[in-house]
Design a protein around this motif. Sequence first.
Motif, PDB file in Angstrom:
ATOM      1  N   ASN A   1      24.575 -47.694 -17.859  1.00  0.00           N
ATOM      2  CA  ASN A   1      25.694 -48.549 -17.484  1.00  0.00           C
ATOM      3  C   ASN A   1      25.134 -49.805 -16.820  1.00  0.00           C
ATOM      4  OD1 ASN A   1      27.998 -49.702 -16.563  1.00  0.00           O
ATOM      5  ND2 ASN A   1      28.744 -47.894 -15.474  1.00  0.00           N
ATOM      6  N   SER A   2      25.605 -50.976 -17.212  1.00  0.00           N
ATOM      7  CA  SER A   2      25.075 -52.230 -16.709  1.00  0.00           C
ATOM      8  C   SER A   2      25.278 -52.381 -15.212  1.00  0.00           C
ATOM      9  CB  SER A   2      25.732 -53.409 -17.416  1.00  0.00           C
ATOM     10  OG  SER A   2      25.480 -53.344 -18.787  1.00  0.00           O
ATOM     11  N   LEU A   3      26.425 -51.974 -14.705  1.00  0.00           N
ATOM     12  CA  LEU A   3      26.697 -52.090 -13.275  1.00  0.00           C
ATOM     13  C   LEU A   3      25.785 -51.167 -12.472  1.00  0.00           C
ATOM     14  CD1 LEU A   3      28.349 -53.379 -11.073  1.00  0.00           C
ATOM     15  CD2 LEU A   3      30.066 -51.590 -11.390  1.00  0.00           C
ATOM     16  N   SER A   4      25.563 -49.963 -12.958  1.00  0.00           N
ATOM     17  CA  SER A   4      24.671 -49.058 -12.240  1.00  0.00           C
ATOM     18  C   SER A   4      23.228 -49.564 -12.281  1.00  0.00           C
ATOM     19  CB  SER A   4      24.758 -47.642 -12.815  1.00  0.00           C
ATOM     20  OG  SER A   4      24.286 -47.610 -14.141  1.00  0.00           O
ATOM     21  N   TYR A   5      22.846 -50.217 -13.371  1.00  0.00           N
ATOM     22  CA  TYR A   5      21.505 -50.793 -13.475  1.00  0.00           C
ATOM     23  C   TYR A   5      21.341 -51.940 -12.480  1.00  0.00           C
ATOM     24  CZ  TYR A   5      17.271 -52.687 -15.600  1.00  0.00           C
ATOM     25  OH  TYR A   5      16.005 -53.144 -15.815  1.00  0.00           O
ATOM     26  N   MET A   6      22.372 -52.768 -12.330  1.00  0.00           N
ATOM     27  CA  MET A   6      22.342 -53.864 -11.361  1.00  0.00           C
ATOM     28  C   MET A   6      22.221 -53.321  -9.940  1.00  0.00           C
ATOM     29  SD  MET A   6      22.576 -57.148 -10.916  1.00  0.00           S
ATOM     30  CE  MET A   6      23.083 -58.377  -9.761  1.00  0.00           C
ATOM     31  N   LYS A   7      22.953 -52.269  -9.648  1.00  0.00           N
ATOM     32  CA  LYS A   7      22.871 -51.651  -8.320  1.00  0.00           C
ATOM     33  C   LYS A   7      21.467 -51.110  -8.069  1.00  0.00           C
ATOM     34  CE  LYS A   7      27.707 -50.324  -7.862  1.00  0.00           C
ATOM     35  NZ  LYS A   7      28.633 -49.188  -7.754  1.00  0.00           N
TER      36      LYS A   7
ATOM     37  N   ALA B   1      14.846 -53.768  -4.964  1.00  0.00           N
ATOM     38  CA  ALA B   1      14.357 -55.040  -4.428  1.00  0.00           C
ATOM     39  C   ALA B   1      14.508 -55.098  -2.909  1.00  0.00           C
ATOM     40  CB  ALA B   1      15.097 -56.203  -5.075  1.00  0.00           C
ATOM     41  N   VAL B   2      15.661 -54.704  -2.401  1.00  0.00           N
ATOM     42  CA  VAL B   2      15.889 -54.713  -0.958  1.00  0.00           C
ATOM     43  C   VAL B   2      14.996 -53.681  -0.277  1.00  0.00           C
ATOM     44  CG1 VAL B   2      17.602 -54.235   0.837  1.00  0.00           C
ATOM     45  CG2 VAL B   2      18.209 -55.642  -1.119  1.00  0.00           C
ATOM     46  N   GLY B   3      14.815 -52.542  -0.894  1.00  0.00           N
ATOM     47  CA  GLY B   3      13.942 -51.516  -0.320  1.00  0.00           C
ATOM     48  C   GLY B   3      12.493 -51.958  -0.223  1.00  0.00           C
ATOM     49  N   VAL B   4      11.990 -52.595  -1.269  1.00  0.00           N
ATOM     50  CA  VAL B   4      10.608 -53.098  -1.246  1.00  0.00           C
ATOM     51  C   VAL B   4      10.444 -54.156  -0.158  1.00  0.00           C
ATOM     52  CG1 VAL B   4       8.919 -54.442  -2.566  1.00  0.00           C
ATOM     53  CG2 VAL B   4      10.085 -52.519  -3.642  1.00  0.00           C
TER      54      VAL B   4
ATOM     55  N   PRO C   1      27.809 -63.437 -11.396  1.00  0.00           N
ATOM     56  CA  PRO C   1      27.944 -62.899 -12.725  1.00  0.00           C
ATOM     57  C   PRO C   1      26.833 -63.351 -13.680  1.00  0.00           C
ATOM     58  CG  PRO C   1      30.067 -63.683 -11.963  1.00  0.00           C
ATOM     59  CD  PRO C   1      29.054 -64.040 -10.950  1.00  0.00           C
ATOM     60  N   ARG C   2      26.289 -64.560 -13.479  1.00  0.00           N
ATOM     61  CA  ARG C   2      25.274 -65.023 -14.424  1.00  0.00           C
ATOM     62  C   ARG C   2      23.998 -64.203 -14.304  1.00  0.00           C
ATOM     63  NH1 ARG C   2      24.660 -71.306 -14.081  1.00  0.00           N
ATOM     64  NH2 ARG C   2      23.042 -70.843 -15.576  1.00  0.00           N
ATOM     65  N   ILE C   3      23.578 -63.884 -13.094  1.00  0.00           N
ATOM     66  CA  ILE C   3      22.371 -63.066 -12.929  1.00  0.00           C
ATOM     67  C   ILE C   3      22.618 -61.671 -13.492  1.00  0.00           C
ATOM     68  CG2 ILE C   3      20.824 -62.026 -11.241  1.00  0.00           C
ATOM     69  CD1 ILE C   3      21.240 -64.530  -9.523  1.00  0.00           C
ATOM     70  N   TYR C   4      23.795 -61.137 -13.267  1.00  0.00           N
ATOM     71  CA  TYR C   4      24.158 -59.836 -13.813  1.00  0.00           C
ATOM     72  C   TYR C   4      24.104 -59.859 -15.335  1.00  0.00           C
ATOM     73  CZ  TYR C   4      27.225 -55.990 -15.163  1.00  0.00           C
ATOM     74  OH  TYR C   4      27.741 -54.869 -15.735  1.00  0.00           O
ATOM     75  N   ASN C   5      24.583 -60.928 -15.936  1.00  0.00           N
ATOM     76  CA  ASN C   5      24.587 -61.034 -17.398  1.00  0.00           C
ATOM     77  C   ASN C   5      23.187 -61.209 -17.973  1.00  0.00           C
ATOM     78  OD1 ASN C   5      27.352 -60.757 -17.584  1.00  0.00           O
ATOM     79  ND2 ASN C   5      27.711 -62.955 -17.395  1.00  0.00           N
ATOM     80  N   GLU C   6      22.256 -61.721 -17.173  1.00  0.00           N
ATOM     81  CA  GLU C   6      20.905 -61.943 -17.664  1.00  0.00           C
ATOM     82  C   GLU C   6      20.021 -60.702 -17.572  1.00  0.00           C
ATOM     83  OE1 GLU C   6      19.310 -65.368 -15.726  1.00  0.00           O
ATOM     84  OE2 GLU C   6      20.888 -66.668 -16.492  1.00  0.00           O
ATOM     85  N   LEU C   7      20.487 -59.650 -16.911  1.00  0.00           N
ATOM     86  CA  LEU C   7      19.718 -58.419 -16.859  1.00  0.00           C
ATOM     87  C   LEU C   7      19.627 -57.808 -18.247  1.00  0.00           C
ATOM     88  CD1 LEU C   7      20.949 -56.552 -13.676  1.00  0.00           C
ATOM     89  CD2 LEU C   7      18.674 -57.414 -14.111  1.00  0.00           C
ATOM     90  N   GLU C   8      18.523 -57.144 -18.495  1.00  0.00           N
ATOM     91  CA  GLU C   8      18.356 -56.459 -19.778  1.00  0.00           C
ATOM     92  C   GLU C   8      19.301 -55.264 -19.793  1.00  0.00           C
ATOM     93  OE1 GLU C   8      14.965 -53.733 -21.788  1.00  0.00           O
ATOM     94  OE2 GLU C   8      14.319 -55.637 -20.950  1.00  0.00           O
ATOM     95  N   HIS C   9      20.172 -55.244 -20.734  1.00  0.00           N
ATOM     96  CA  HIS C   9      21.148 -54.165 -20.818  1.00  0.00           C
ATOM     97  C   HIS C   9      20.626 -53.079 -21.761  1.00  0.00           C
ATOM     98  CE1 HIS C   9      24.124 -56.419 -18.598  1.00  0.00           C
ATOM     99  NE2 HIS C   9      23.885 -57.460 -19.381  1.00  0.00           N
ATOM    100  N   ASN C  10      20.404 -51.919 -21.195  1.00  0.00           N
ATOM    101  CA  ASN C  10      19.962 -50.780 -22.002  1.00  0.00           C
ATOM    102  C   ASN C  10      21.188 -50.093 -22.586  1.00  0.00           C
ATOM    103  OD1 ASN C  10      17.356 -51.301 -21.196  1.00  0.00           O
ATOM    104  ND2 ASN C  10      17.483 -49.935 -19.443  1.00  0.00           N
ATOM    105  N   SER C  11      21.053 -49.644 -23.792  1.00  0.00           N
ATOM    106  CA  SER C  11      22.189 -49.005 -24.453  1.00  0.00           C
ATOM    107  C   SER C  11      22.537 -47.660 -23.808  1.00  0.00           C
ATOM    108  CB  SER C  11      21.893 -48.806 -25.935  1.00  0.00           C
ATOM    109  OG  SER C  11      20.753 -47.993 -26.096  1.00  0.00           O
ATOM    110  N   ASN C  12      21.565 -47.037 -23.147  1.00  0.00           N
ATOM    111  CA  ASN C  12      21.817 -45.716 -22.573  1.00  0.00           C
ATOM    112  C   ASN C  12      22.166 -45.781 -21.085  1.00  0.00           C
ATOM    113  OD1 ASN C  12      19.333 -46.479 -21.643  1.00  0.00           O
ATOM    114  ND2 ASN C  12      18.269 -44.605 -22.218  1.00  0.00           N
TER     115      ASN C  12
END
Length: 102
Positions: A14-20, A26-29, A1-12
Amino acid sequence: PRIYNELEHNSNSNSLSYMKKVTRVAVGVCFIIYLFMGTFAYLNYGKDTDYDVLNNFCIQDTHDGLVIAAFLLLSLKVCVAYPLNVFPCCDATHHIVHRREK
């Protein structure tokens, strides 16, 4: 949860979709880099390819700048990856210990 909370949250977005999305990219690269390294090592050395591609190069025999750079970058990768791998363990241990105190 801490890494998830540290992501830049865009207002437009969804935070969970951004994390995914970040995780998939990252895994693809990493997958593509490892795939290219393995493929070209096998094409270069064939069945004599060692399990660690860098073992096929002897840094003492060759003074090739690319081989030296590969060894240095591998060392850097280990130094950077260690804290990233230990962080979740420390965080989980912290949560377990403090959960028992309550």
